[in-house]
Enzyme design. Structure first.
Site, PDB file in Angstrom:
ATOM      1  N   ASP A 110      -0.379   4.969   0.913  1.00 60.70           N
ATOM      2  CA  ASP A 110      -0.896   5.866   2.033  1.00 60.70           C
ATOM      3  C   ASP A 110      -0.627   5.270   3.278  1.00 60.70           C
ATOM      4  O   ASP A 110      -1.213   4.263   3.607  1.00 60.70           O
ATOM      5  CB  ASP A 110      -2.077   6.665   1.962  1.00 60.70           C
ATOM      6  CG  ASP A 110      -2.276   7.456   0.649  1.00 60.70           C
ATOM      7  OD1 ASP A 110      -1.295   7.447  -0.271  1.00 60.70           O
ATOM      8  OD2 ASP A 110      -3.358   8.061   0.554  1.00 60.70           O
TER       9      ASP A 110
ATOM     10  N   ASP B 299       0.756  -1.217   0.082  1.00 58.97           N
ATOM     11  CA  ASP B 299       0.084   0.182   0.222  1.00 58.97           C
ATOM     12  C   ASP B 299       1.024   1.446   0.180  1.00 58.97           C
ATOM     13  O   ASP B 299       1.958   1.192   0.321  1.00 58.97           O
ATOM     14  CB  ASP B 299      -0.952   0.209   1.367  1.00 58.97           C
ATOM     15  CG  ASP B 299      -1.625   1.229   1.404  1.00 58.97           C
ATOM     16  OD1 ASP B 299      -2.540   1.644   0.426  1.00 58.97           O
ATOM     17  OD2 ASP B 299      -1.885   1.585   2.419  1.00 58.97           O
TER      18      ASP B 299
END
Length: 420
Positions: A209, A207
């Site tokens: 963020d 991922d």
């Protein structure tokens, strides 16, 4: 008239070879030679040169050096010459005394006991790693019916990381037992099945963020649009799993309508990589891994990260732009919770890596499908719902600690940095 050449003699029929002696068989005597003391160059060579004078065979060797103190063990067969064992003992002790070492020779039967079925690698990360935590985890292993066969330190910074080789208990059962204790002791733990497949994980997808970077990209854009607080509230609820991601994404992006798209360069400059991110990616790539990112954020930022970090794969949403301004909409396929898992599978297919040999890293509920689909799912400083569902959790702020979960040592990290 030429004479015919003599007929070739038939080759002798192959004779069955004598079976090789099984050194260290269960009913054979063996000697355990232990040497310990201050480490220095030449100890290992010296011990085996001394043993070599007696014509013994080596069955097993283990050596460990801790804070300059060596412990060297050799499991050997007794000397073949009659009555030579006593001389061997005296000679080894004299050699050790000459180096100010201590020696011990123990007579026994057979080889080391074979490791039992149910073999796992247990990686423990502590910041710090306390003796109390180690004791509690070791006790859990014992209560589960397992045995700690070996312990090896992977790193001493930025965290203390040790690896335990455990046998005698199924990996899933051991993971469940140790997860409870790890939470109580405030350490991070990963339990994976032993075997060659562990080193074969050649695709890492993470991922973006709050994982690869410290920020939430949409909040950075929102700050320039004057709606940061509104966006942050919706983001937090979505990451806790309280809102449908696609719906929340559209709601947040709508607040950016009319914002000058030229702000993208400012947002890119504001992005902060998570500590250890560069080390993680650089080390993985130099060791032959492929690395990708999949984000519920935006290509306006992830494209920059791909170029900055030399990533192999990337997928994210795209903010629609008309006449130089954001429209408040996204274009194309939305990368949501299910979408992240789909992109992981696509990346694996492109990389020609089986899905069970991939690693996924994430922090929010939006990452759960991806973490569950990967061979190893790592929750990185994650929300509680994610920590509970992932294979393992890392709760220290250093992304490169994921390397230790793969069995990569700090020394290997430093060695990889020397590669051109």
């Amino acid at each position: 008239m030429n004479a015919s050449p003599p007929a070739a003699e038939p080759l002798p029929a192959p004779q069955p070879s004598a079976p090789l002696a099984r050194r260290g068989a269960d009913d054979e005597r063996t000697l355990l030679v232990k040497v310990f003391g201050k480490d220095r160059p030449g100890i290992t060579a010296g011990l085996f040169a001394t043993l070599g004078e007696f014509g013994v065979d080596v069955i097993d060797i283990e050596q460990m050096v801790t804070r300059g103190r060596i412990t060297l063990c050799a499991l050997i067969t007794p000397p073949p010459a009659p009555d030579a064992e006593g001389t061997l003992r005296v000679t080894v002790h004299r050699w050790a005394e000459g180096l100010r070492l201590q020696a011990e020779i123990i007579s026994g039967i057979g080889d080391n006991r074979p490791r039992r079925e149910g073999r796992s690698h247990v990686t423990v990360l502590g910041h710090p790693l306390t003796a109390t935590a180690v004791a509690a985890l070791a006790n859990r292993v014992s209560e589960a019916g397992g045995n700690i066969d070996r312990v090896f330190r992977l790193a001493k910074y930025p965290v203390t990381a040790v690896e335990l080789a455990v046998s005698g208990v199924a990996t899933e059962q051991l993971r469940a037992e140790l997860a409870v204790e790890a939470a109580a002791q405030r350490v991070d733990i990963a339990v994976v099945q032993a075997g060659l497949h562990r080193r074969a994980k050649r695709l890492i997808v993470m991922d973006v963020d709050s994982t690869l970077i410290q920020d939430e990209v949409i909040e950075l854009f929102a700050a320039h649009a004057g709606c940061e607080e509104q966006v942050a509230e919706v983001t937090a609820a979505a990451m806790r799993g309280e809102l449908d991601f696609a719906e929340s994404l559209r709601a947040r992006v709508a607040l950016l309508a009319g914002l000058d798209a030229g702000v993208t360069e400012k947002v890119r400059a504001e992005v902060r990589l998570t500590p250890g991110a560069r080390t993680l990616i650089r080390t993985l790539q130099r060791l032959g891994y492929q690395v990708g990112i999949v984000s519920g954020g935006f290509t306006q930022v992830t494209d920059h990260l791909v170029e900055l970090l030399g990533l192999d794969f990337a997928a994210a949403n795209t903010l629609e732009v008309e006449d130089g301004r954001f429209t408040g909409r996204v274009t194309g396929e939305i990368v949501d919770r299910a979408g992240k898992a789909r992109w992981l599978a696509r990346f694996a297919e492109q990389a020609r890596v089986p899905l069970e040999q991939t690693v996924a890293i994430g922090d929010g509920a939006n990452d759960l499908d991806m973490l569950n689909a990967a061979g190893l799912g790592v929750a990185f400083n994650a929300k509680p719902v994610v920590r509970e569902a992932a294979d393992t959790a890392v709760n220290v702020p250093f992304l490169d600690t994921v390397l230790y979960l793969l069995g990569i040592t700090r020394e290997e990290v430093e060695a990889a940095d020397l590669v051109d």
